[in-house]
Scaffold this motif. Structure first.
Motif, mmCIF file in Angstrom:
data_model
loop_
_atom_site.group_PDB
_atom_site.id
_atom_site.type_symbol
_atom_site.label_atom_id
_atom_site.label_comp_id
_atom_site.label_asym_id
_atom_site.label_seq_id
_atom_site.Cartn_x
_atom_site.Cartn_y
_atom_site.Cartn_z
ATOM 1 N N TYR A 326 -63.805 49.173 14.770
ATOM 2 C CA TYR A 326 -64.238 47.916 13.420
ATOM 3 C C TYR A 326 -66.081 49.142 13.514
ATOM 4 N N ALA A 327 -66.861 48.852 14.481
ATOM 5 C CA ALA A 327 -67.877 49.834 14.631
ATOM 6 C C ALA A 327 -67.712 51.524 13.632
ATOM 7 N N LEU A 328 -66.311 52.221 13.388
ATOM 8 C CA LEU A 328 -66.468 52.823 12.975
ATOM 9 C C LEU A 328 -66.143 53.413 11.294
ATOM 10 N N ILE A 329 -65.622 52.086 10.985
ATOM 11 C CA ILE A 329 -65.130 51.738 9.439
ATOM 12 C C ILE A 329 -66.837 51.383 9.431
ATOM 13 N N VAL A 330 -67.107 50.543 9.488
ATOM 14 C CA VAL A 330 -68.478 50.132 9.084
ATOM 15 C C VAL A 330 -69.888 51.344 9.848
ATOM 16 N N GLY A 331 -69.425 52.342 10.154
ATOM 17 C CA GLY A 331 -70.819 53.110 10.730
ATOM 18 C C GLY A 331 -70.530 54.213 8.875
ATOM 19 N N VAL A 332 -69.088 54.137 8.551
ATOM 20 C CA VAL A 332 -68.364 55.305 7.953
ATOM 21 C C VAL A 332 -68.141 55.150 6.376
ATOM 22 N N PHE A 333 -67.232 53.769 6.023
ATOM 23 C CA PHE A 333 -68.157 53.260 4.425
ATOM 24 C C PHE A 333 -68.279 52.556 4.401
ATOM 25 N N VAL A 334 -69.397 51.211 5.202
ATOM 26 C CA VAL A 334 -69.808 50.648 4.679
ATOM 27 C C VAL A 334 -71.084 51.065 4.879
ATOM 28 N N TYR A 335 -71.847 51.011 5.737
ATOM 29 C CA TYR A 335 -73.287 51.744 6.196
ATOM 30 C C TYR A 335 -73.397 53.379 5.895
ATOM 31 N N ARG A 336 -72.985 53.972 5.228
ATOM 32 C CA ARG A 336 -72.600 55.156 5.289
ATOM 33 C C ARG A 336 -73.647 56.040 6.241
ATOM 34 N N GLU A 337 -73.720 55.629 7.279
ATOM 35 C CA GLU A 337 -74.627 56.963 7.367
ATOM 36 C C GLU A 337 -74.026 57.498 8.759
ATOM 37 N N LEU A 338 -72.640 57.444 9.031
ATOM 38 C CA LEU A 338 -72.178 57.760 10.168
ATOM 39 C C LEU A 338 -70.909 58.704 9.966
ATOM 40 N N GLY A 339 -71.690 60.459 9.293
ATOM 41 C CA GLY A 339 -70.617 61.146 9.108
ATOM 42 C C GLY A 339 -69.320 61.538 10.013
ATOM 43 N N TRP A 340 -68.412 62.565 9.610
ATOM 44 C CA TRP A 340 -67.438 62.729 10.072
ATOM 45 C C TRP A 340 -67.662 64.428 10.746
ATOM 46 N N LYS A 341 -68.704 64.603 10.609
ATOM 47 C CA LYS A 341 -69.764 65.661 11.599
ATOM 48 C C LYS A 341 -70.659 65.297 12.947
ATOM 49 N N ASP A 342 -70.732 63.865 12.639
ATOM 50 C CA ASP A 342 -71.558 62.780 13.924
ATOM 51 C C ASP A 342 -70.705 62.781 15.268
ATOM 52 N N MET A 343 -68.373 62.493 14.684
ATOM 53 C CA MET A 343 -68.364 62.006 15.135
ATOM 54 C C MET A 343 -68.361 63.254 17.064
ATOM 55 N N PRO A 344 -67.974 63.943 16.935
ATOM 56 C CA PRO A 344 -68.177 65.012 18.335
ATOM 57 C C PRO A 344 -68.493 64.743 19.456
ATOM 58 N N LYS A 345 -70.664 63.953 18.231
ATOM 59 C CA LYS A 345 -71.334 63.881 19.104
ATOM 60 C C LYS A 345 -71.019 62.414 19.196
ATOM 61 N N VAL A 346 -70.992 60.570 19.554
ATOM 62 C CA VAL A 346 -70.094 60.256 19.271
ATOM 63 C C VAL A 346 -69.327 59.430 20.610
ATOM 64 N N PHE A 347 -68.490 60.708 20.658
ATOM 65 C CA PHE A 347 -67.518 60.313 21.842
ATOM 66 C C PHE A 347 -67.400 61.034 22.564
ATOM 67 N N LEU A 348 -68.988 62.092 22.084
ATOM 68 C CA LEU A 348 -68.861 62.882 23.366
ATOM 69 C C LEU A 348 -69.896 62.145 24.293
ATOM 70 N N GLU A 349 -71.146 61.440 23.961
ATOM 71 C CA GLU A 349 -71.906 60.527 24.195
ATOM 72 C C GLU A 349 -71.312 59.395 25.318
ATOM 73 N N SER A 350 -70.179 58.595 24.052
ATOM 74 C CA SER A 350 -69.314 57.001 24.713
ATOM 75 C C SER A 350 -68.399 57.551 26.319
ATOM 76 N N GLY A 351 -68.252 59.564 25.935
ATOM 77 C CA GLY A 351 -67.410 59.467 27.071
ATOM 78 C C GLY A 351 -68.458 59.551 28.419
ATOM 79 N N VAL A 352 -69.516 60.315 28.381
ATOM 80 C CA VAL A 352 -70.238 60.705 29.537
ATOM 81 C C VAL A 352 -70.543 59.364 29.824
ATOM 82 N N SER A 353 -71.056 58.320 28.792
ATOM 83 C CA SER A 353 -71.475 57.505 29.523
ATOM 84 C C SER A 353 -70.669 56.701 30.357
ATOM 85 N N THR A 354 -68.980 56.785 29.651
ATOM 86 C CA THR A 354 -67.700 55.994 30.852
ATOM 87 C C THR A 354 -67.396 56.620 31.761
#
Length: 506
Positions: A326-354
């Motif tokens: 849901y957060a990904l859908i909101v970020g990409v399609f609703v708020y449109r502040e999250l682009g596909w180019k941002d995905m590697p950074k998002v997943f890397l940050e969440s992966g490191v935190s995990t």
């Protein structure tokens, strides 16, 4: 002897500056080798890997991903805008905005430091411009961020449910709902503390009041002040009169602009700052509704998570996956502040935190294993109950222990250290599992902003660009009020049990 070796080596490693996670693992290994020989080391991977691969813990990476995605999509900015429009015109409105924003972002991130990072970049500069000294601005945000591990969904509650399962039946769902009322009590405690924090004009013996746009006049600013922007550093439009332009209320965060004037430095100089917020009392309902519409997609996340769990639609782990998508859908399609180019950074940050959390889980579970198999927990429990079986004295003693430990050790590590020891003692004197879970979590939440190692303090000090020792001097009002709230939560079990019992959550 084994107890002394285990805990003695752990605190020795901490004293040598070794990170908590490694200190836990090394202390466990030293104790195992000393008592059973080097051949026992083959038990290390067999304990660590199963603990990290628990299906229940799969909820953690999902909630971490959802929280990070929502940070990138500007949900914290929209929550602050909404809260400011509703409460910002009050005398202590900005403090209320900070606490309310932290409460709602806690219901998204499940993490204390993440909550501080999300709202701190917006609200610490705004609080300073509004006349709060930096040490108090950072302290308020750091303290409010501690609600991140109490308000559901909480990573700490997930860990507690997993570790404490062998001592009694407790569900993550019940712990989640049990955290709501204590979270509200913590929010009230922080607001009461904020009432006792003086602002710059008060320190100079001058009154603090909110100006209306008509009083401020376009372009008015106090002598010696400089209008500054929020976050992005862009200039405000004419100092404290900015909010009057066009007859609209100027939000604290929209487009990086602010409604108040600030000194060019830290905002701590007495008599150099006009700490008023310019608002237009006529421009209310329409702007509130606009901000509400913008914030609704973010506000729906806790509704989806908790509603889905308690409606029996999905489990807490599945809720984490749903929240992430849901957060990904909101970020990409609703708020449109999250682009596909941002995905590697998002997943890397969440992966490191995990990875960091799971490593802590692994080594802490090894430490907990040693506590259990070597009989450390049983010996301590017998010794404590041999001294007194008075529930209230035991709760008081454990509160002191956890407050001290929480100042040095993160919540996840502390759970693995002390659940095997403390839960049997508390059950033995008649404390129920729900109260134990909430009581321990709130204790360790306070540790997030307790010197010297409170993680929220470091995050807040970094955002506010202020020395840690300054923040420590400003944290005491919030720490005192939080401890008073903790005592209510500890000694009144109904605070934790009332809502889950009312909703029939077992």
């Amino acid at each position: 002897m084994i107890t002394l070796l285990l805990f003695g080596s752990f605190f020795l490693f901490l004293g040598l500056g070794i990170p908590v996670a490694f200190a836990l693992g090394l202390a466990a290994v030293v104790t195992l080798v000393t008592t059973d020989g080097i051949q026992v080391l083959d038990v290390v991977p067999s304990v660590m890997f199963p603990s990290m691969s628990s299906g229940t813990l799969l909820a953690i990476p999902f909630f971490i991903l959802a929280g990070i995605v929502m940070q990138y999509t500007g949900i914290s900015r929209r929550l602050v805008d909404l809260a400011f429009l509703i409460f910002g015109r009050l005398r202590h409105g900005l403090a209320a905005v900070t606490i309310i924003s932290a409460f709602f972002f806690s219901a998204i991130s499940g993490s204390g430091p993440a909550t501080v990072a999300a709202i701190g970049a917006i609200l610490i500069p705004a609080l300073v411009r509004n006349g709060y000294q930096k040490k108090h601005a950072v302290s308020l945000v750091a303290a409010s961020g501690s609600m991140g591990i109490v308000v559901p969904p909480s990573i700490a509650f997930i860990i507690f449910a997993v570790v404490a399962a062998e001592f009694g039946k407790i569900s993550i769902s019940r712990l989640f709902i049990a955290g709501i009322v204590p979270g509200i009590i913590m929010a009230l405690a922080f607001f009461i503390a904020a009432l006792f924090v003086p602002r710059v004009r008060e320190l100079a013996g001058l009154p603090v009041k909110a100006k209306t746009g008509a009083e401020a006049g376009p372009g008015s600013a106090s002598t010696g002040t400089t209008a500054t922007g929020s976050g992005s550093g862009s200039a405000g439009n004419g100092g404290s009169g900015d909010g009057a332009a066009g007859g609209k209320t100027q939000l604290l965060t929209t487009n990086g602009k602010a409604a108040s004037a600030s000194s060019g430095s830290s905002g701590s100089g007495v008599g150099t700052v006009d700490p008023t917020v310019t608002v237009n009392p006529e421009g209310g309902f329409g702007e509130i509704m606009t901000a509400l519409v913008k914030a609704i997609p973010g506000l729906l996340i806790p509704v989806i998570i908790l509603g889905g769990i308690y409606g029996g639609i999905f489990t807490p782990t599945e809720a984490g996956a749903v929240a992430s998508v849901y957060a990904l859908i909101v970020g990409v399609f609703v708020y449109r502040e999250l682009g596909w180019k941002d995905m590697p950074k998002v997943f890397l940050e969440s992966g490191v935190s995990t990875a960091v959390i799971m490593f802590i889980v692994g080594v802490a579970s090894l430490f907990s294993y040693v506590i259990t198999v070597e009989g450390v927990a049983d010996r301590i429990s017998t010794a404590v109950l041999g001294v007194t079986d008075n529930k209230y004295l035991i709760l008081a003693a454990i509160t002191i222990i956890l407050l001290i430990v929480g100042a040095f050790v993160d919540a996840i590590s502390a759970f693995y250290l002390f659940i095997p020891i403390l839960v049997p003692i508390l059950i033995g004197v008649g404390v129920d599992m729900t109260t134990i879970g909430v009581f321990m979590t709130v204790n360790l939440a306070i540790g997030l902003f307790t010197p010297p190692v409170g993680l929220n303090l470091y995050v807040g000090a970094g955002i506010g660009k202020v020395k840690l020792e300054e923040v420590v001097r400003g944290i005491m009002p919030f720490l005192i009020c939080a401890i008073i709230a903790l005592l209510f939560i500890t000694y009144i079990p109904a605070i934790s049990n009332w809502l889950p019992d009312l909703l029939g959550v077992g």
